[in-house]
Design a protein around this motif. Structure first.
Motif, PDB file in Angstrom:
ATOM      1  N   PHE A  97       0.873  -1.247   0.147  1.00 12.17           N
ATOM      2  CA  PHE A  97      -0.046   0.032  -0.041  1.00 12.17           C
ATOM      3  C   PHE A  97       0.963   1.275  -0.079  1.00 12.17           C
ATOM      4  O   PHE A  97       1.337   1.661   0.824  1.00 12.17           O
ATOM      5  CB  PHE A  97      -0.853  -0.080   1.448  1.00 12.17           C
ATOM      6  N   PRO A  98       1.140   1.627  -1.213  1.00  9.52           N
ATOM      7  CA  PRO A  98       2.173   3.061  -1.240  1.00  9.52           C
ATOM      8  C   PRO A  98       1.265   4.252  -0.528  1.00  9.52           C
ATOM      9  O   PRO A  98       0.086   4.379  -0.615  1.00  9.52           O
ATOM     10  CB  PRO A  98       2.311   3.247  -2.811  1.00  9.52           C
ATOM     11  N   LEU A  99       2.030   4.732   0.419  1.00 13.68           N
ATOM     12  CA  LEU A  99       1.333   5.967   1.252  1.00 13.68           C
ATOM     13  C   LEU A  99       1.521   7.299   0.621  1.00 13.68           C
ATOM     14  O   LEU A  99       0.617   8.157   0.586  1.00 13.68           O
ATOM     15  CB  LEU A  99       2.017   5.810   2.454  1.00 13.68           C
ATOM     16  N   ASP A 100       2.747   7.703  -0.121  1.00 12.37           N
ATOM     17  CA  ASP A 100       2.974   9.046  -0.166  1.00 12.37           C
ATOM     18  C   ASP A 100       3.897   9.265  -1.663  1.00 12.37           C
ATOM     19  O   ASP A 100       4.424  10.189  -1.843  1.00 12.37           O
ATOM     20  CB  ASP A 100       3.828   9.641   1.029  1.00 12.37           C
ATOM     21  N   GLY A 101       3.645   8.326  -2.605  1.00 11.85           N
ATOM     22  CA  GLY A 101       4.188   8.287  -3.856  1.00 11.85           C
ATOM     23  C   GLY A 101       4.102   7.128  -4.668  1.00 11.85           C
ATOM     24  O   GLY A 101       3.631   6.141  -4.139  1.00 11.85           O
ATOM     25  N   ASN A 102       4.656   7.174  -5.792  1.00  7.20           N
ATOM     26  CA  ASN A 102       4.425   6.002  -6.788  1.00  7.20           C
ATOM     27  C   ASN A 102       5.470   4.921  -6.657  1.00  7.20           C
ATOM     28  O   ASN A 102       6.792   5.456  -6.409  1.00  7.20           O
ATOM     29  CB  ASN A 102       4.476   6.549  -8.206  1.00  7.20           C
ATOM     30  N   LEU A 117       1.834   1.771  -9.016  1.00 10.35           N
ATOM     31  CA  LEU A 117       0.885   2.072  -8.176  1.00 10.35           C
ATOM     32  C   LEU A 117       1.030   3.472  -7.508  1.00 10.35           C
ATOM     33  O   LEU A 117       2.263   3.979  -7.211  1.00 10.35           O
ATOM     34  CB  LEU A 117       0.570   1.119  -6.997  1.00 10.35           C
ATOM     35  N   GLY A 118       0.045   4.162  -7.323  1.00 12.03           N
ATOM     36  CA  GLY A 118       0.307   5.588  -6.606  1.00 12.03           C
ATOM     37  C   GLY A 118      -0.300   5.357  -4.904  1.00 12.03           C
ATOM     38  O   GLY A 118      -0.561   4.258  -4.773  1.00 12.03           O
ATOM     39  N   GLY A 138      11.761  10.987  -7.617  1.00 19.04           N
ATOM     40  CA  GLY A 138      12.920  11.692  -7.220  1.00 19.04           C
ATOM     41  C   GLY A 138      12.771  11.966  -5.467  1.00 19.04           C
ATOM     42  O   GLY A 138      13.480  12.660  -5.014  1.00 19.04           O
ATOM     43  N   LYS A 139      11.901  11.279  -4.944  1.00 16.00           N
ATOM     44  CA  LYS A 139      11.886  11.469  -3.376  1.00 16.00           C
ATOM     45  C   LYS A 139      11.672  10.059  -2.681  1.00 16.00           C
ATOM     46  O   LYS A 139      11.368   9.151  -3.269  1.00 16.00           O
ATOM     47  CB  LYS A 139      10.512  12.296  -3.092  1.00 16.00           C
ATOM     48  N   THR A 140      11.943  10.012  -1.307  1.00 17.19           N
ATOM     49  CA  THR A 140      11.808   8.908  -0.670  1.00 17.19           C
ATOM     50  C   THR A 140      10.319   8.612  -0.476  1.00 17.19           C
ATOM     51  O   THR A 140       9.380   9.621  -0.557  1.00 17.19           O
ATOM     52  CB  THR A 140      12.223   9.032   0.639  1.00 17.19           C
ATOM     53  N   VAL A 141       9.770   7.489  -0.855  1.00 19.64           N
ATOM     54  CA  VAL A 141       8.397   6.817  -0.742  1.00 19.64           C
ATOM     55  C   VAL A 141       8.171   5.876   0.345  1.00 19.64           C
ATOM     56  O   VAL A 141       9.094   5.203   0.495  1.00 19.64           O
ATOM     57  CB  VAL A 141       7.895   6.321  -2.162  1.00 19.64           C
ATOM     58  N   HIS A 142       7.140   5.988   1.246  1.00 25.13           N
ATOM     59  CA  HIS A 142       6.895   5.065   2.177  1.00 25.13           C
ATOM     60  C   HIS A 142       5.781   4.179   1.697  1.00 25.13           C
ATOM     61  O   HIS A 142       4.825   4.457   1.108  1.00 25.13           O
ATOM     62  CB  HIS A 142       6.372   5.801   3.407  1.00 25.13           C
ATOM     63  N   LEU A 143       5.684   3.134   2.299  1.00 23.33           N
ATOM     64  CA  LEU A 143       5.058   1.852   1.866  1.00 23.33           C
ATOM     65  C   LEU A 143       4.493   1.180   3.012  1.00 23.33           C
ATOM     66  O   LEU A 143       5.251   0.879   3.897  1.00 23.33           O
ATOM     67  CB  LEU A 143       5.795   0.877   0.794  1.00 23.33           C
ATOM     68  N   LEU A 144       3.179   0.941   3.244  1.00 23.03           N
ATOM     69  CA  LEU A 144       2.703   0.135   4.288  1.00 23.03           C
ATOM     70  C   LEU A 144       2.501  -1.432   3.737  1.00 23.03           C
ATOM     71  O   LEU A 144       2.037  -1.719   2.717  1.00 23.03           O
ATOM     72  CB  LEU A 144       1.249   0.379   4.646  1.00 23.03           C
TER      73      LEU A 144
END
Length: 190
Positions: A97-102, A117-118, A138-144
């Motif tokens: 479940f991506p939280l804040d990015g693709n 997924l976004g 281009g940024k850190t993405v958090h994933l559940l």
């Protein structure tokens, strides 16, 4: 016809006890950057925040914030730009479940299938299917990430793709006979 179940007496829990035993506060988080055998390979660095159950972490230091056993594990993973994880499978289902990015999710014996997924999209990967994810942003993405099963169910449930194992062998990292991560010994400088 549905019949009502008799009420189950719920345990009485005061706020202090609930806070201590069953609450995870993001502002007090601690990450584990070497949770997996593949964690030190180029491009495979992730920050792993164990919330519920150990899940599949191979690092014995990866204790979850909420220590009460549940029938699933819950983890937040921070993925730096142009990083991800290596191709692997589990004997249990896994939900992402991506939280804040693709993120791009790939699956198949050689990651031959993929979808991007976004935020707030969900993908569930069946048991024994090779999978990996990658951050091309281009940024850190958090994933559940959620994995089915108790700690006993998920212990030793990860199988790495042969290419990942070849790269790991070059680093000196390995798993011991209990499936725990053994880091290479650092040579003293002097």
């Amino acid at each position: 016809m549905t019949t009502a179940k008799p009420p189950v007496e719920a345990p009485s829990m005061l706020p202090d006890q609930m806070e201590k035993e069953r609450v995870y506060r993001w502002d007090k988080r601690k990450s584990l950057s070497d949770a997996f055998l593949m964690s030190r390979l180029p491009g495979l660095r992730t920050d792993v925040y164990k919330i519920i159950n150990k899940g599949i972490s191979e690092n014995p230091a990866g204790d979850p914030a909420i220590s009460i056993e549940h029938p699933f594990s819950m983890t937040i993973v921070g993925i730096e730009p142009d990083h991800g994880n290596g191709l692997h499978s589990h004997t249990t289902q896994e939900v992402f479940f991506p939280l804040d990015g693709n993120l791009v999710f790939a699956w198949g014996d050689n990651a031959e299938h993929s979808l991007e997924l976004g935020p707030w999209d969900v993908i569930t990967i069946p048991e024994n299917v090779m999978r990996q994810f990658w951050n091309h942003s281009g940024k850190t993405v958090h994933l559940l990430a959620m994995l089915g099963g108790t700690n006993a169910d998920t212990k030793g449930s990860m199988t790495y793709h042969p290419r990942v194992l070849e790269e790991v062998q070059k680093t000196g990292m390995r798993l011991d006979e209990e499936g725990k991560l053994v880091l290479p010994t650092e040579k003293a400088t002097g």
